[in-house]
Design a protein around this motif. Structure first.
Motif, mmCIF file in Angstrom:
data_model
loop_
_atom_site.group_PDB
_atom_site.id
_atom_site.type_symbol
_atom_site.label_atom_id
_atom_site.label_comp_id
_atom_site.label_asym_id
_atom_site.label_seq_id
_atom_site.Cartn_x
_atom_site.Cartn_y
_atom_site.Cartn_z
ATOM 1 N N VAL A 112 0.857 -1.189 0.000
ATOM 2 C CA VAL A 112 0.000 0.000 0.000
ATOM 3 C C VAL A 112 0.891 1.235 0.000
ATOM 4 O O VAL A 112 1.623 1.480 0.952
ATOM 5 N N GLU A 113 0.837 2.010 -1.067
ATOM 6 C CA GLU A 113 1.653 3.218 -1.186
ATOM 7 C C GLU A 113 0.856 4.482 -0.878
ATOM 8 O O GLU A 113 1.428 5.500 -0.484
ATOM 9 N N GLY A 114 -0.455 4.412 -1.049
ATOM 10 C CA GLY A 114 -1.314 5.560 -0.790
ATOM 11 C C GLY A 114 -2.770 5.133 -0.745
ATOM 12 O O GLY A 114 -3.103 3.975 -1.034
ATOM 13 N N THR A 115 -3.642 6.058 -0.370
ATOM 14 C CA THR A 115 -5.086 5.885 -0.159
ATOM 15 C C THR A 115 -5.336 5.129 1.144
ATOM 16 O O THR A 115 -4.413 4.550 1.716
ATOM 17 N N TYR A 116 -6.573 5.118 1.623
ATOM 18 C CA TYR A 116 -6.889 4.327 2.808
ATOM 19 C C TYR A 116 -7.698 3.083 2.429
ATOM 20 O O TYR A 116 -8.510 2.588 3.190
ATOM 21 N N GLN A 117 -7.415 2.580 1.225
ATOM 22 C CA GLN A 117 -7.978 1.308 0.789
ATOM 23 C C GLN A 117 -6.848 0.279 0.744
ATOM 24 O O GLN A 117 -5.726 0.606 0.354
ATOM 25 N N ILE A 118 -7.145 -0.964 1.147
ATOM 26 C CA ILE A 118 -6.167 -2.032 0.985
ATOM 27 C C ILE A 118 -6.746 -3.086 0.053
ATOM 28 O O ILE A 118 -7.957 -3.270 -0.032
ATOM 29 N N TRP A 119 -5.863 -3.788 -0.646
ATOM 30 C CA TRP A 119 -6.233 -4.721 -1.707
ATOM 31 C C TRP A 119 -5.794 -6.112 -1.275
ATOM 32 O O TRP A 119 -4.611 -6.398 -1.169
ATOM 33 N N LEU A 120 -6.775 -6.959 -0.985
ATOM 34 C CA LEU A 120 -6.515 -8.268 -0.406
ATOM 35 C C LEU A 120 -6.767 -9.379 -1.427
ATOM 36 O O LEU A 120 -7.768 -9.358 -2.147
ATOM 37 N N ASP A 121 -5.854 -10.351 -1.444
ATOM 38 C CA ASP A 121 -5.909 -11.471 -2.383
ATOM 39 C C ASP A 121 -6.195 -12.762 -1.604
ATOM 40 O O ASP A 121 -5.416 -13.176 -0.743
ATOM 41 N N PHE A 122 -7.333 -13.384 -1.921
ATOM 42 C CA PHE A 122 -7.754 -14.611 -1.237
ATOM 43 C C PHE A 122 -7.500 -15.866 -2.089
ATOM 44 O O PHE A 122 -8.043 -16.922 -1.798
#
Length: 253
Positions: A184-194
């Motif tokens: 995560v480099e920016g924003t307050y969103q995270i990207w999760l891989d299931f």
């Protein structure tokens, strides 16, 4: 609408410049919508990446609309670069708002910048035709106050978010290694891989519902991302930690 999916190279998302050049050269592309920083993958595009993109756009007369609403939410080791900072700004426009930075979504106030005066006149005419070319006195003063008095608050917000990201990463590595968090480099969103859960997408969705975690399905952003989910971490760390513990329990059951 045409799409140019991002590439994952060495665990990081990248623009596919070969695909962009192929699409631009077709003559079918007039405008590109750029998300900088990128939502949902959290990339903060580098100056070199943006310069390369702008060079392609100039060569094929493609106008770039740059959505920079998350521009202030940048984490350590990264630097935001606006399209407005490049020469030849007639090829780039940007839109933003204090809403993301300061949690002020309710004031419904934003801004558009372009150095292209003809385009600016058209934008203003369009906004005025819908009675959107003005705001009220409360939103004006709220925006001024945020940008002139909000620096200390923003610094604390960034520290809080970075701490939350680090805690989430540590928990996943130690307790939920089958769930991957992209950098995560920016924003307050995270990207999760299931993907490594070996579960189909509908079961993962149900697990998230059972764990009371409201996440956005990755397929909403791009087909092929059925096992990817976006999570908003603009929340208390305690609530986030409790949510991941519930998810762990559901995956272990």
């Amino acid at each position: 609408m045409l799409r140019s999916p991002l590439q994952v190279i060495d665990g990081h998302y990248r623009m596919d410049f070969d695909d962009l050049e192929q699409q631009f050269s077709s003559g079918k592309v007039k405008v590109m919508l750029l998300c900088n920083p990128h939502n949902p993958v959290g990339r903060v595009w580098t100056q070199d990446e943006l310069a390369r993109l702008l060079k392609l756009a100039r060569a094929h007369q493609v106008f770039i609309i740059s959505d920079e609403i998350h521009a202030d939410i940048i984490f350590a080791g990264h630097r935001f670069h606006s399209m407005a900072g490049f020469a030849g700004e007639n090829f780039a426009s940007l839109i933003g708002s204090p809403s993301k930075t300061f949690g002020m979504q309710s004031i419904s106030n934003g801004y558009i910048y372009t150095a292209n005066q003809n385009l600016l006149a058209k934008i203003n005419a369009s906004l005025d035709s819908m009675y959107l070319g003005h705001s009220n006195v409360l939103t004006n003063y709220a925006t001024i106050a945020a940008y002139t008095k909000g620096e200390a608050w923003l610094d604390e917000l960034l520290q809080y978010l970075e701490n939350s990201i680090n805690r989430i990463q540590d928990f996943l590595q130690q307790e939920l290694p089958q769930v991957r968090l992209y950098p995560v480099e920016g924003t307050y969103q995270i990207w999760l891989d299931f993907s490594n859960t070996a579960l189909p997408a509908d079961q993962v969705k149900q697990l998230l519902v059972d764990a009371r975690m409201a996440q956005t399905p990755g397929a909403w952003f791009e087909s092929g991302n059925e096992l990817m989910f976006r999570m908003n971490i603009a929340s208390s760390l305690t609530q986030i930690q409790e949510a991941f513990k519930r998810l762990q329990q559901k995956l272990s059951a």
